[in-house]
Motif scaffolding. Structure first.
Motif, PDB file in Angstrom:
ATOM      1  N   LEU A 106       9.396   0.715  -0.295  1.00  0.00           N
ATOM      2  CA  LEU A 106      10.115  -0.499  -0.651  1.00  0.00           C
ATOM      3  C   LEU A 106      10.063  -1.509   0.491  1.00  0.00           C
ATOM      4  N   GLY A 107       9.837  -2.774   0.132  1.00  0.00           N
ATOM      5  CA  GLY A 107       9.936  -3.849   1.113  1.00  0.00           C
ATOM      6  C   GLY A 107       8.683  -4.121   1.907  1.00  0.00           C
ATOM      7  N   TYR A 108       7.586  -3.420   1.610  1.00  0.00           N
ATOM      8  CA  TYR A 108       6.348  -3.654   2.359  1.00  0.00           C
ATOM      9  C   TYR A 108       5.772  -5.024   2.009  1.00  0.00           C
ATOM     10  N   SER A 109       5.305  -5.754   3.025  1.00  0.00           N
ATOM     11  CA  SER A 109       4.767  -7.102   2.784  1.00  0.00           C
ATOM     12  C   SER A 109       3.493  -7.338   3.570  1.00  0.00           C
ATOM     13  N   THR A 118       2.762  -0.874  -7.171  1.00  0.00           N
ATOM     14  CA  THR A 118       4.139  -1.034  -6.692  1.00  0.00           C
ATOM     15  C   THR A 118       5.178  -0.694  -7.758  1.00  0.00           C
ATOM     16  N   ASN A 119       4.763  -0.059  -8.849  1.00  0.00           N
ATOM     17  CA  ASN A 119       5.712   0.323  -9.890  1.00  0.00           C
ATOM     18  C   ASN A 119       6.558   1.530  -9.493  1.00  0.00           C
ATOM     19  N   TYR A 120       6.043   2.347  -8.559  1.00  0.00           N
ATOM     20  CA  TYR A 120       6.733   3.585  -8.181  1.00  0.00           C
ATOM     21  C   TYR A 120       6.765   3.688  -6.658  1.00  0.00           C
ATOM     22  N   LEU A 121       7.759   3.072  -6.040  1.00  0.00           N
ATOM     23  CA  LEU A 121       7.865   3.029  -4.592  1.00  0.00           C
ATOM     24  C   LEU A 121       8.959   3.969  -4.090  1.00  0.00           C
ATOM     25  N   PHE A 122       8.868   4.350  -2.822  1.00  0.00           N
ATOM     26  CA  PHE A 122      10.001   5.030  -2.200  1.00  0.00           C
ATOM     27  C   PHE A 122      11.175   4.062  -2.164  1.00  0.00           C
ATOM     28  N   ALA A 172      -2.636   0.310   8.753  1.00  0.00           N
ATOM     29  CA  ALA A 172      -2.508  -1.107   8.422  1.00  0.00           C
ATOM     30  C   ALA A 172      -3.759  -1.689   7.796  1.00  0.00           C
ATOM     31  N   HIS A 173      -4.909  -1.035   7.973  1.00  0.00           N
ATOM     32  CA  HIS A 173      -6.161  -1.553   7.436  1.00  0.00           C
ATOM     33  C   HIS A 173      -7.165  -0.404   7.381  1.00  0.00           C
ATOM     34  N   ALA A 174      -8.268  -0.617   6.685  1.00  0.00           N
ATOM     35  CA  ALA A 174      -9.314   0.403   6.607  1.00  0.00           C
ATOM     36  C   ALA A 174      -9.854   0.678   7.998  1.00  0.00           C
ATOM     37  N   ALA A 175      -9.878   1.958   8.395  1.00  0.00           N
ATOM     38  CA  ALA A 175     -10.288   2.313   9.750  1.00  0.00           C
ATOM     39  C   ALA A 175     -10.510   3.817   9.830  1.00  0.00           C
TER      40      ALA A 175
END
Length: 588
Positions: A106-109, A118-122, A172-175
């Protein structure tokens, strides 16, 4: 009456038991399988002896190996990798301990928000879970994995395909990066010799690069139980739980009953959990104990089964629904040089792709590789498609490898780079656990029915699997593989979770933000089934353990008038000398 009864001594249950016992609560722990008290004698490290699903010491069954394994109904062609016994499935895991992808909370931006479902978030933020991650990472401990030639080859391939190196725990990104791993670092002679006499404790400590992670960790030989290299919960949290009175100021030792299969949770007229009934496998006798709080940690299949067998409420119909399992696939490449594929920790390098999932390199012991090569949903050696519908992309072949082709790969075992891909698969109500109505009950009641509609996965889940397969093939090519083969794995659940999911919406979740059941008070869930989703694709154990730590703290606050300890105390690591002396004193 006990303060707390914890059902299941696996990756989550052992964590709750240790944390609450350390704070003086009277904890009873029930485990359906065996308690391996002397793994150096009990674990042969032979692959079939360990992992045969019917008779292996790492099966899902009772303590007595001469008795049949616990039954499940599988209406589709599929398999489940799950272990009973103290330590649960962590007994044969690779120790991989990455954090979840932040976009599943929840709340990730972040910039990649739109890549996630995002239909099923913590029902809380990723930031809120970080202190609990840190607590577990220090307790186990979690460290950067020891690495060898196969990891170097993986890194070179990832770099050549344009992936950046990641040096943080948070995705945070593909790595690509080394694996964060719950395996003690090699010390002394470890990794420097093959002489068995020089690899015994204390001449060697930590990982000795034996390559037998999947058969259970017994090294270094002669080390105390809590100094065995792989931090499965039977080597880490359980020794601490069973000796809490010797190292915690107010601690009480956990009472452990193994070979004890929970058959019913009892509630009062106000839907408050009050007691547990269990059956002892060796004698068939049943017992019941009351408790102020009950924690279900039986696993993603047995937890919903126990709920349903107990007749507990299910007003929204989501008990057992929403099974996620990372929709696995395997890509293998034959390298023109020796990469030491069978040596070292089972998995020590990974690449993460937010919104899609993860790729990780795995060790390939002979029987494990042979089973994987012959295990496909795409037909036999590419001769028929079997309605799979996937693409081989740039792979040379796809499907089962058998006969002379398999022998050729096995003969070059240390030249094979084995990549597992794990999708961020969607929570889907059709994938679920119910009680079987077509097969006879076992001695505990109706057996669970495990439904995986693998041919009808969501469009996004299928997209993620195909994307990761393409990335894995490209990585192998860049690493120098001369031949690349896509297995197109059938439904084989290594990471079942989300069947008793916590969530934001009462209409499609079972647990609230504290992991307490919405319709039964004083009843909590602390295993993979509590996970809100598939975490974005990373291995689930660390998140389950962090969540279980948070759940233990909530229990202590809500029902025992205790104070939170995260950010106020320092965890006692399992390798602390006081714990080691306690383990020796109790001869664990």
């Amino acid at each position: 009456m006990k303060d707390v009864i914890v059902i299941g001594a696996g990756g989550g249950g052992a964590v709750v038991a240790k944390e609450l016992a350390a704070r003086g609560l009277d904890v009873l722990m029930l485990e359906a399988g065996a308690a391996h008290t002397n793994p150096e004698q009990e674990f042969s490290r032979l692959e079939v002896d360990a992992n045969n699903s019917l008779s292996g010491y790492f099966r899902f069954g009772p303590a007595n190996r001469s008795k049949p394994a616990f039954r499940r109904e599988l209406p589709q062609l599929s398999a489940i990798s799950q272990v009973s016994g103290v330590g649960g499935t962590t007994q044969h895991y690779y120790g991989n301990s990455p954090r979840a992808m932040p976009g599943t909370f929840l709340g990730y931006s972040g910039s990649d928000t739109n890549a996630y479902n995002t239909n099923y978030l913590f029902p809380f933020s990723y930031k809120e879970l970080i202190p609990y991650y840190q607590w577990v990472e220090e307790t186990l401990p979690v460290q950067t994995a020891p690495m060898g030639r196969k990891e170097l080859a993986f890194f070179l391939g990832a770099e050549k395909m344009g992936l950046p190196f990641q040096n943080t725990k948070d995705i945070a990104h593909a790595a690509f990066r080394p694996q964060e791993n719950a395996i003690l670092q090699p010390r002394g002679n470890a990794g420097k010799t093959t002489d068995p006499a020089k690899l015994q404790f204390p001449l060697a400590s930590g990982c000795t690069f034996c390559g037998h992670c999947f058969q259970g960790c017994i090294i270094p030989r002669r080390a105390p139980r809590n100094l065995k290299a792989k931090r499965s919960t039977d080597n880490s949290y359980m020794p601490m739980a069973l000796t809490a009175d010797l190292w915690a100021n107010r601690g009480k030792p956990v009472t452990l009953i193994s070979d004890a299969f929970a058959t019913r949770i009892h509630t009062d007229n106000n839907s408050v959990a009050r007691a547990v009934t269990w059956r002892i496998g060796a004698t068939g006798e049943s017992a019941t104990e009351e408790a102020h709080v009950i924690v279900m940690a039986c696993g993603a299949i047995e937890t919903p089964r126990l709920w349903l067998m107990s007749g507990l409420p299910n007003p929204n119909g989501w008990v057992g629904r929403g099974l996620t399992d990372h929709f696995l696939d395997v890509i293998v490449g034959l390298m023109p040089f020796d990469i030491g594929a069978s040596k070292g920790p089972g998995s020590a390098a990974r690449a993460d792709f937010p919104g899609y999932g993860s790729i990780e390199i795995c060790s390939v012991s002979p029987a494990f590789l042979a089973a994987s090569l012959a295990n496909s949903d795409a037909g036999m050696a590419g001769l028929y498609d079997n309605a799979f519908g996937g693409s081989r992309y740039e792979a040379d072949t796809m499907g089962r490898i058998i006969g002379a082709d398999m022998k050729n790969l096995l003969a070059q075992l240390d030249h094979v780079m084995y990549l597992g891909i794990m999708t961020d698969d969607d929570v889907e109500a059709q994938n679920r656990i119910t009680l079987s109505t077509t097969q006879p009950p076992d001695e505990h009641g109706q057996i669970p029915r495990v439904e995986i509609h693998h041919r009808n996965r969501s469009e996004r889940t299928i997209r993620n699997r195909e994307y990761l397969a393409k990335q894995a093939i490209q990585l192998l090519r860049k690493a120098g593989a001369t031949t690349v083969h896509r297995i197109a794995y059938p439904p084989y659940m290594f990471h079942p979770h989300s069947t008793m999911r916590m969530g934001l919406n009462e209409a499609d979740s079972i647990l609230d933000a504290n992991a307490e059941a919405r319709w039964v008070k004083r009843l909590f869930v602390a295993d993979n089934s509590a996970l809100a989703n598939s975490l974005g694709g990373p291995n689930p154990t660390l998140t389950t353990q962090a969540l279980a730590t948070r759940t233990a703290e909530k229990i202590f606050q809500l029902y025992f008038e205790g104070e939170p300890w995260i950010n106020k105390e320092k965890p006692v690591p399992s390798i602390d000398s006081t714990v080691t002396q306690a383990v020796i004193a109790r001869n664990l």
